[in-house]
Design an enzyme around this catalytic site. Structure first.
Site: not given
Length: 312
Positions: A9, A94-95, A119, A203, A252
């Site tokens: 992101q 991440s994503l 998500r 996170h 995660q």
């Protein structure tokens, strides 16, 4: 050895993917499939904006994934460079880990889009707006960042969210604690701290409700067999077992993105070249982590054409 890597992101922008879609049926098919899966004209939002809607986490996450997979499909179909022939492993920030999984057949494109939409929504909904935020620390290593987070917490959540490279670490937590951390950077020998324009404290342990929601979703949509190894964010190590990866994806949501360590692990395992698809975000992090690594970013048709020529 070569790793294909995928951005997270922050890499979204209005107009993303438009040139690929104009030039390639392969890209248009990806965007069309994602639109259908989400029952939403995401491709129009990506092309035209408005930016504030594209930046919403539930839109940005599937959009970034769609753009990266479209880039990969164009590379494979229009330029004849297949992932399995060009790469030895994959990773994503991440994503981007979901994008990486889609690239190696662990999730279908439609399922990846739906999982990332959920998500994004779940991460946004986990903490009321204004109660949590994130800050980037520039000129900070992981030990400095940990010490700063501990000093700033004062009973609130203040945690290391992203260990991006030796000069950039991101903190996440309660807004007050993150603001205190930014105010204390000089005392900890850190060059600069900046509050990020994000909608939630990603996170961090504050994302526990989102992790629970993703556990439910991933129990219903389980990863399938991988065609290549993936380096997971929370372990910074290669994983090839779908069940193990399913658990890591849940972890995660609240866990640290160990990108710097992931790069070092790939390098230790023999990876010399890193190819970022759909952005120029994680590639520079690789370069700052290991100046000897070869880094290429593939965004435009010209980028893809040049890379394909190198592969001949």
């Amino acid at each position: 050895m070569r790793a294909f890597i995928f951005p997270g992101q922050g890499s979204q922008k209005v107009g993303m993917g438009a040139d690929l879609a104009d030039a390639s049926a392969a890209a248009r098919e990806v965007f069309g499939e994602v639109d259908e899966a989400l029952k939403q004209n995401l491709s129009k939002l990506m092309r035209e904006g408005p930016e504030d809607r594209l930046t919403l986490t539930e839109n940005a996450q599937p959009a970034i994934m769609a753009n990266a997979i479209a880039t990969l499909r164009v590379l494979e179909r229009d330029f004849g460079v297949k992932l399995l022939q060009a790469a030895n492993c994959v990773a994503g920030h991440s994503l981007g880990e979901y994008t990486a999984l889609a690239s190696i057949g662990a999730f279908s494109l439609a399922d990846t889009a739906r999982l990332l939409k959920l998500r994004g929504w779940a991460m946004q909904a986990a903490v009321p707006v204004g109660e949590g935020t994130m800050a980037v620390l520039l000129g900070a290593d992981i030990d400095q960042a940990k010490a700063l987070a501990e000093a700033a917490a004062q009973g609130e959540v203040c945690e290391v969210a992203n260990d991006n490279d030796p000069t950039q670490v991101v903190l996440s937590g309660h807004t007050g604690a993150i603001e205190r951390a930014v105010a204390l950077v000089k005392e900890h020998g850190i060059k600069r701290g900046m509050i990020l324009n994000v909608s939630a404290p990603f996170h961090s342990s504050l994302m526990a409700p989102a992790a629970a929601r993703m556990a439910e979703a991933l129990a219903e949509t389980r990863p399938q067999a991988f065609t290549l190894p993936l380096y997971a964010n929370v372990t910074a190590a290669a994983v090839a077992d779908p069940d193990a990866e399913s658990a890591l994806l849940v972890e995660q949501v609240t866990g640290r993105v160990r990108w710097r360590e992931s790069v070092l692990a790939m390098r230790a395992d023999g990876v010399e070249s890193f190819v970022e698809l759909g952005g120029k975000v994680v590639g520079p992090m690789v370069s700052r982590t290991d100046k000897e690594a070869q880094v290429t970013s593939l965004v435009t048709m010209a980028d893809l054409e040049a890379f394909a020529k190198e592969m001949v």
